[in-house]
Design an enzyme around this catalytic site. Structure first.
Site, PDB file in Angstrom:
ATOM      1  N   ASP A  56     -19.872 -21.429  84.911  1.00 31.44           N
ATOM      2  CA  ASP A  56     -21.189 -20.919  84.382  1.00 31.44           C
ATOM      3  C   ASP A  56     -22.472 -21.671  84.808  1.00 31.44           C
ATOM      4  O   ASP A  56     -22.625 -22.717  83.985  1.00 31.44           O
ATOM      5  CB  ASP A  56     -20.948 -20.815  82.957  1.00 31.44           C
ATOM      6  CG  ASP A  56     -22.158 -19.807  82.552  1.00 31.44           C
ATOM      7  OD1 ASP A  56     -22.104 -18.592  82.763  1.00 31.44           O
ATOM      8  OD2 ASP A  56     -23.080 -20.463  81.606  1.00 31.44           O
ATOM      9  N   TYR A  61     -30.585 -24.077  85.089  1.00 32.94           N
ATOM     10  CA  TYR A  61     -29.752 -25.351  84.951  1.00 32.94           C
ATOM     11  C   TYR A  61     -30.062 -26.340  86.049  1.00 32.94           C
ATOM     12  O   TYR A  61     -29.609 -27.476  86.193  1.00 32.94           O
ATOM     13  CB  TYR A  61     -28.169 -25.224  84.657  1.00 32.94           C
ATOM     14  CG  TYR A  61     -27.905 -24.142  83.727  1.00 32.94           C
ATOM     15  CD1 TYR A  61     -28.918 -24.076  82.661  1.00 32.94           C
ATOM     16  CD2 TYR A  61     -26.461 -23.739  83.595  1.00 32.94           C
ATOM     17  CE1 TYR A  61     -28.210 -22.934  81.582  1.00 32.94           C
ATOM     18  CE2 TYR A  61     -26.302 -22.744  82.740  1.00 32.94           C
ATOM     19  CZ  TYR A  61     -26.844 -22.357  81.571  1.00 32.94           C
ATOM     20  OH  TYR A  61     -26.622 -21.811  80.463  1.00 32.94           O
ATOM     21  N   HIS A 129     -30.589 -13.711  82.100  1.00 30.03           N
ATOM     22  CA  HIS A 129     -30.433 -14.805  81.073  1.00 30.03           C
ATOM     23  C   HIS A 129     -30.734 -14.481  79.460  1.00 30.03           C
ATOM     24  O   HIS A 129     -30.208 -15.035  78.487  1.00 30.03           O
ATOM     25  CB  HIS A 129     -31.132 -16.236  81.571  1.00 30.03           C
ATOM     26  CG  HIS A 129     -30.473 -17.231  81.326  1.00 30.03           C
ATOM     27  ND1 HIS A 129     -30.386 -18.477  81.793  1.00 30.03           N
ATOM     28  CD2 HIS A 129     -29.987 -17.691  79.904  1.00 30.03           C
ATOM     29  CE1 HIS A 129     -30.013 -19.433  81.302  1.00 30.03           C
ATOM     30  NE2 HIS A 129     -29.496 -19.052  80.101  1.00 30.03           N
ATOM     31  N   SER A 167     -27.157 -11.669  78.846  1.00 30.31           N
ATOM     32  CA  SER A 167     -26.955 -12.817  77.946  1.00 30.31           C
ATOM     33  C   SER A 167     -27.938 -12.644  77.079  1.00 30.31           C
ATOM     34  O   SER A 167     -29.263 -12.457  77.224  1.00 30.31           O
ATOM     35  CB  SER A 167     -27.155 -13.946  78.928  1.00 30.31           C
ATOM     36  OG  SER A 167     -26.825 -15.232  78.078  1.00 30.31           O
ATOM     37  N   GLN A 190     -23.240 -12.711  77.248  1.00 28.30           N
ATOM     38  CA  GLN A 190     -23.084 -13.983  77.068  1.00 28.30           C
ATOM     39  C   GLN A 190     -23.857 -14.328  75.952  1.00 28.30           C
ATOM     40  O   GLN A 190     -25.174 -14.351  76.070  1.00 28.30           O
ATOM     41  CB  GLN A 190     -23.320 -14.747  78.445  1.00 28.30           C
ATOM     42  CG  GLN A 190     -23.075 -16.175  78.011  1.00 28.30           C
ATOM     43  CD  GLN A 190     -23.041 -17.208  79.259  1.00 28.30           C
ATOM     44  OE1 GLN A 190     -24.052 -18.136  79.086  1.00 28.30           O
ATOM     45  NE2 GLN A 190     -22.625 -17.102  80.235  1.00 28.30           N
ATOM     46  N   LEU A 219     -18.359 -24.947  71.376  1.00 23.10           N
ATOM     47  CA  LEU A 219     -18.042 -26.140  70.596  1.00 23.10           C
ATOM     48  C   LEU A 219     -19.201 -26.294  69.611  1.00 23.10           C
ATOM     49  O   LEU A 219     -19.209 -27.483  68.742  1.00 23.10           O
ATOM     50  CB  LEU A 219     -17.932 -27.415  71.388  1.00 23.10           C
ATOM     51  CG  LEU A 219     -16.954 -27.229  72.664  1.00 23.10           C
ATOM     52  CD1 LEU A 219     -16.853 -28.415  73.493  1.00 23.10           C
ATOM     53  CD2 LEU A 219     -15.596 -27.119  72.040  1.00 23.10           C
ATOM     54  N   LYS A 224     -20.640 -29.942  64.653  1.00 25.69           N
ATOM     55  CA  LYS A 224     -19.790 -29.844  63.490  1.00 25.69           C
ATOM     56  C   LYS A 224     -18.526 -30.890  63.702  1.00 25.69           C
ATOM     57  O   LYS A 224     -17.530 -31.054  62.740  1.00 25.69           O
ATOM     58  CB  LYS A 224     -19.112 -28.668  63.039  1.00 25.69           C
ATOM     59  CG  LYS A 224     -20.060 -27.675  62.659  1.00 25.69           C
ATOM     60  CD  LYS A 224     -20.859 -27.953  61.535  1.00 25.69           C
ATOM     61  CE  LYS A 224     -21.880 -26.949  61.025  1.00 25.69           C
ATOM     62  NZ  LYS A 224     -22.609 -27.109  59.752  1.00 25.69           N
ATOM     63  N   SER A 262     -18.352 -29.913  79.385  1.00 28.02           N
ATOM     64  CA  SER A 262     -18.346 -31.361  79.249  1.00 28.02           C
ATOM     65  C   SER A 262     -18.565 -31.889  80.800  1.00 28.02           C
ATOM     66  O   SER A 262     -17.839 -31.416  81.506  1.00 28.02           O
ATOM     67  CB  SER A 262     -17.022 -31.937  78.580  1.00 28.02           C
ATOM     68  OG  SER A 262     -16.974 -33.302  78.603  1.00 28.02           O
ATOM     69  N   ARG A 267     -12.463 -35.178  78.578  1.00 31.33           N
ATOM     70  CA  ARG A 267     -12.824 -34.000  77.730  1.00 31.33           C
ATOM     71  C   ARG A 267     -12.518 -32.670  78.220  1.00 31.33           C
ATOM     72  O   ARG A 267     -11.973 -31.702  77.708  1.00 31.33           O
ATOM     73  CB  ARG A 267     -14.467 -34.033  77.141  1.00 31.33           C
ATOM     74  CG  ARG A 267     -14.545 -35.244  76.061  1.00 31.33           C
ATOM     75  CD  ARG A 267     -15.791 -35.382  75.882  1.00 31.33           C
ATOM     76  NE  ARG A 267     -16.169 -36.287  74.653  1.00 31.33           N
ATOM     77  CZ  ARG A 267     -17.385 -36.471  74.262  1.00 31.33           C
ATOM     78  NH1 ARG A 267     -18.416 -35.888  74.716  1.00 31.33           N
ATOM     79  NH2 ARG A 267     -17.535 -37.359  73.272  1.00 31.33           N
TER      80      ARG A 267
END
Ligand SMILES: NC(=O)c1ccc[n+]([C@@H]2O[C@H](COP(=O)([O-])OP(=O)(O)OC[C@H]3O[C@@H](n4cnc5c(N)ncnc54)[C@H](OP(=O)(O)O)[C@@H]3O)[C@@H](O)[C@H]2O)c1
Length: 304
Positions: A56, A61, A129, A167, A190, A219, A224, A262, A267
């Site tokens: 994605d 980005y 977006h 999105s 999204q 996540l 959290k 990640s 991970r």
């Protein structure tokens, strides 16, 4: 009660969901936000080797070219060609950063993304977006993306767009788009979704129109983790998994396409290793009950 389901990470990564068109989309994909070009090249490679097939990216980005070339380099490597993995096994998404009322401005931006995707031959999914910019810009941007899909692959030189979606669309934006009788139906919306922001109203609206929900920030950006939510930690301990794995599994069990990010090899591998347990109905309800509308980045879902 912990139920073992016994799927390996690779099996989880090969799971797909049917889109409203004839495409199937990998359910667990690698999110690529806030990855530098170098991190992108290497993380995409690690992910492909681990079994990830969905990626994605976005104009925002600034790593579309690195994503495409890392995938292409993996596909052309001798190990991959001998294993029979081809372009059609991969799902690549990117997004238009700015909606506009100027078709030429939109086309320039889209064409730049398509040029970055040239090593892949086509883009599987192109998203608006966000709903920002107002109704006229949203509608012009959507109609322009439709033109690309409807043009198909007539021209060998043109990098094709297979499907389109949105999105950060709230209920009003989805209703607005569907009321316009779009020539191409949005395949996905999204949005940020995790136990701390469950987005029930938007999810219900997507279900009404058969739009697949893609969960971003699954996540909750790690906000959290480390026992900051005693419920999340308690349930992770109960199932003998990490808090990250519990959140990815929650997303999978709800049937979302989920996009954990990640840039670390260990991970990204363990985040997808969620086939060895199943969250019980009661524990899913407990996790659903953690909703506090936590926004990890931005929330344009009620933009005018
Ligand atoms: N459409 C949109 O507006 C929008 C907005 C936000 C995100 N997205 C998409 O959704 C993807 C995911 O969202 P996100 O990147 O915001 O957040 P996320 O996936 O919820 O969390 C990513 C953060 O968690 C850390 N992390 C990952 N695995 C971990 C683990 N096992 N233990 C502890 N920390 C871990 C990552 O650090 P490391 O990298 O150091 O591991 C990173 O800081 C994005 O990459 C992007 O593709 C879309």
């Amino acid at each position: 009660m912990t139920t073992k389901t016994g799927s390996t990470a690779k099996e989880m990564l090969s799971r797909t969901i049917q889109l409203p068109n004839n495409l199937k989309i990998p359910q667990i994909q690698l999110g690529l936000y806030m990855m530098s070009p170098t991190e992108t090249t290497r993380s995409v490679r690690w992910a492909l080797e681990a079994g990830y097939r969905g990626f994605d990216s976005a104009q925002w980005y600034e790593n579309e070219a690195e994503t495409a070339s890392s995938i292409a380099s993996f596909l052309s490597s001798p190990n991959t060609t001998s294993s029979g993995i081809t372009r059609s096994d991969i799902f690549y998404t990117t997004k238009l950063k700015d909606n506009s009322t100027s078709v030429s401005q939109i086309r320039r931006a889209v064409d730049k993304s398509l040029s970055a995707a040239k090593p892949l031959g086509y883009v599987d999914l192109f998203l608006l977006h966000s709903p920002l910019g107002g109704k006229a810009a949203r509608m012009t941007s959507w109609k322009t993306l439709e033109e690309y899909v409807l043009a198909g692959d007539g021209d060998d030189e043109q990098v094709e767009i297979k499907s389109i979606g949105v999105s950060n669309y709230g209920v009003a934006h989805i209703e607005e788009l569907m009321a316009s009788n779009p020539r191409v139906k949005p395949a996905v919306n999204q949005i940020e979704v995790h136990p701390f922001n469950t987005q029930n109203a938007i999810r219900e609206c997507c279900a009404k129109y058969g739009i697949v929900v893609e969960a971003y920030a699954p996540l909750a950006r790690g906000m959290k983790f480390g026992g900051r939510s005693k419920t999340l930690k308690g349930l992770a301990d109960k199932y003998g998994v990490s808090e990250a794995q519990l959140m990815v599994r929650w997303s999978v069990q709800h049937g979302f396409v989920t996009l954990p990010k990640s840039a670390k090899k260990d991970r990204l591998v363990t985040n997808a290793d969620v086939g060895g347990f199943e969250i019980s109905k009661e524990d899913m309800a407990t996790l659903d009950g953690l909703d506090e509308h936590l926004v990890t980045d931005w929330d344009p879902t009620d933009a005018p």
